[in-house]
Design an enzyme around this catalytic site. Structure first.
Site, mmCIF file in Angstrom:
data_model
loop_
_atom_site.group_PDB
_atom_site.id
_atom_site.type_symbol
_atom_site.label_atom_id
_atom_site.label_comp_id
_atom_site.label_asym_id
_atom_site.label_seq_id
_atom_site.Cartn_x
_atom_site.Cartn_y
_atom_site.Cartn_z
ATOM 1 N N ARG A 110 36.709 28.069 44.045
ATOM 2 C CA ARG A 110 37.107 29.465 44.280
ATOM 3 C C ARG A 110 36.083 30.120 45.182
ATOM 4 N NH1 ARG A 110 38.456 33.138 39.181
ATOM 5 N NH2 ARG A 110 36.225 33.012 38.917
ATOM 6 N N THR A 114 36.686 36.249 47.520
ATOM 7 C CA THR A 114 38.137 36.493 47.533
ATOM 8 C C THR A 114 38.844 35.937 46.303
ATOM 9 O OG1 THR A 114 38.602 34.390 48.613
ATOM 10 C CG2 THR A 114 38.109 36.268 50.049
ATOM 11 N N ASP A 206 30.704 30.109 33.485
ATOM 12 C CA ASP A 206 31.101 29.244 34.595
ATOM 13 C C ASP A 206 31.073 27.796 34.118
ATOM 14 O OD1 ASP A 206 30.924 27.496 36.914
ATOM 15 O OD2 ASP A 206 30.760 29.348 38.066
HETATM 16 C C1 PRP Z 1 36.459 27.184 38.334
HETATM 17 C C2 PRP Z 1 37.297 26.415 37.311
HETATM 18 C C3 PRP Z 1 38.648 26.408 37.957
HETATM 19 C C4 PRP Z 1 38.698 27.732 38.662
HETATM 20 C C5 PRP Z 1 39.534 28.668 37.847
HETATM 21 O O1 PRP Z 1 36.096 26.362 39.353
HETATM 22 O O2 PRP Z 1 36.807 25.154 37.026
HETATM 23 O O3 PRP Z 1 38.847 25.346 38.869
HETATM 24 O O4 PRP Z 1 37.344 28.215 38.731
HETATM 25 O O5 PRP Z 1 39.685 29.857 38.490
HETATM 26 P P1 PRP Z 1 41.082 30.364 39.048
HETATM 27 O O6 PRP Z 1 42.089 30.151 37.956
HETATM 28 O O7 PRP Z 1 40.818 31.811 39.313
HETATM 29 O O8 PRP Z 1 41.409 29.607 40.303
HETATM 30 P P2 PRP Z 1 35.114 26.835 40.545
HETATM 31 O O9 PRP Z 1 35.896 27.407 41.648
HETATM 32 O O10 PRP Z 1 34.030 27.693 39.974
HETATM 33 O O11 PRP Z 1 34.541 25.463 41.087
HETATM 34 P P3 PRP Z 1 33.610 24.375 40.373
HETATM 35 O O12 PRP Z 1 34.442 23.710 39.306
HETATM 36 O O13 PRP Z 1 33.260 23.474 41.490
HETATM 37 O O14 PRP Z 1 32.415 25.086 39.779
HETATM 38 N N1 URA Z 2 35.913 29.742 36.383
HETATM 39 C C1 URA Z 2 35.013 29.543 35.403
HETATM 40 O O1 URA Z 2 34.289 28.534 35.398
HETATM 41 N N2 URA Z 2 34.899 30.463 34.433
HETATM 42 C C2 URA Z 2 35.668 31.559 34.397
HETATM 43 O O2 URA Z 2 35.534 32.370 33.455
HETATM 44 C C3 URA Z 2 36.597 31.763 35.429
HETATM 45 C C4 URA Z 2 36.714 30.824 36.411
#
Ligand code: PRP
Ligand code: URA
Length: 215
Positions: A110, A114, A206
């Site tokens: 993400r 945005t 996170d």
């Molecule tokens: C987190 C999580 C999902 C996403 C969820 O990943 O693991 O993939 O956010 O958010 P959304 O429903 O709003 O799309 P992140 O983008 O932080 O990446 P990462 O797993 O590499 O830390």
């Molecule tokens: N991605 C995460 O890892 N945690 C949240 O709470 C939302 C998105």
């Protein structure tokens, strides 16, 4: 696993062990090593429920005493598809239950400003139309990542897809149901809401950073 009558297609795993472990996962003081172990264990327990509808076929098996009819999972091997990175934490636990499963990968993150998913990797096995896919991501927040990952899978030919997450926000559930009404959502918790930064409340923070110790 119980259906939520008010939201068709959404199932909550209310098993006491899952709920107990989820509370430990939410605890801000849970260290990385334990966090990883808990995600692994919860994913395994959830997979037991998520695979309840896999098709079976009969086959002949010889016991030490006589021949009988047994059952086995029919068709081509199922595919686990973690959304990178955090979905990776759910793979090993599920593979302990389904060791023959294939593993595809969808790379998405993400954009912090945005909240839009940016995709950077996609690889799944061939013959997608003939396989059961289990998309794995601990967090369903805005739903942008799940919607995009499932769209990529469908574009590649997948038709039987289930989404597994540990914690889901109402916003993500609504968006995913709207975009892909044919995809059941299995979660351990329906949380309250998203905050202004797109984090789930109460959530667990996170997931990727907590799994991989990058914060
Ligand atoms: C987190 C999580 C999902 C996403 C969820 O990943 O693991 O993939 O956010 O958010 P959304 O429903 O709003 O799309 P992140 O983008 O932080 O990446 P990462 O797993 O590499 O830390
Ligand atoms: N991605 C995460 O890892 N945690 C949240 O709470 C939302 C998105």
């Amino acid at each position: 696993m119980t259906a939520t009558p008010e939201i068709p297609g959404v199932f909550i795993v209310r098993h006491p062990l899952v709920q107990h472990k989820l509370a430990l996962l939410r605890d801000r003081n849970t260290p990385t090593k334990i966090f990883k172990e808990l995600v692994d264990e919860i994913a395994m327990l959830m997979a037991y429920e998520a695979t309840a509808n896999l098709a079976l076929e009969s086959f002949s098996v010889e016991t030490p005493l006589e021949r009988t009819t047994g059952a086995r999972v029919a068709g081509k091997k199922a595919v686990l598809v973690p959304i990178l990175r955090a979905g990776l934490g759910m793979v090993e636990g599920i593979l302990r239950l389904i060791p023959s499963a294939r593993v595809g990968h969808v790379g998405l993150y993400r954009d912090h400003a945005t909240l839009q998913p940016i995709d950077y990797y996609f690889k799944i096995p061939a013959d997608a139309a003939e396989r059961d896919f289990f998309v794995l991501d601990p967090m369903l927040a805005t739903g942008g990542s799940a919607v995009a990952a499932i769209a990529r899978l469908k574009h590649a030919g997948a038709t039987r897809i289930t989404f597994l997450c540990l914690v889901a926000a109402p916003e993500g559930i609504q968006r995913l149901r709207q975009a892909h009404a044919d995809v059941p959502i299995i979660t351990a918790s329906l949380d309250r809401e998203l905050n202004a930064s797109g984090y789930i409340l109460p959530g667990l923070g996170d997931a990727g950073d907590r799994l991989f110790g990058t914060r």
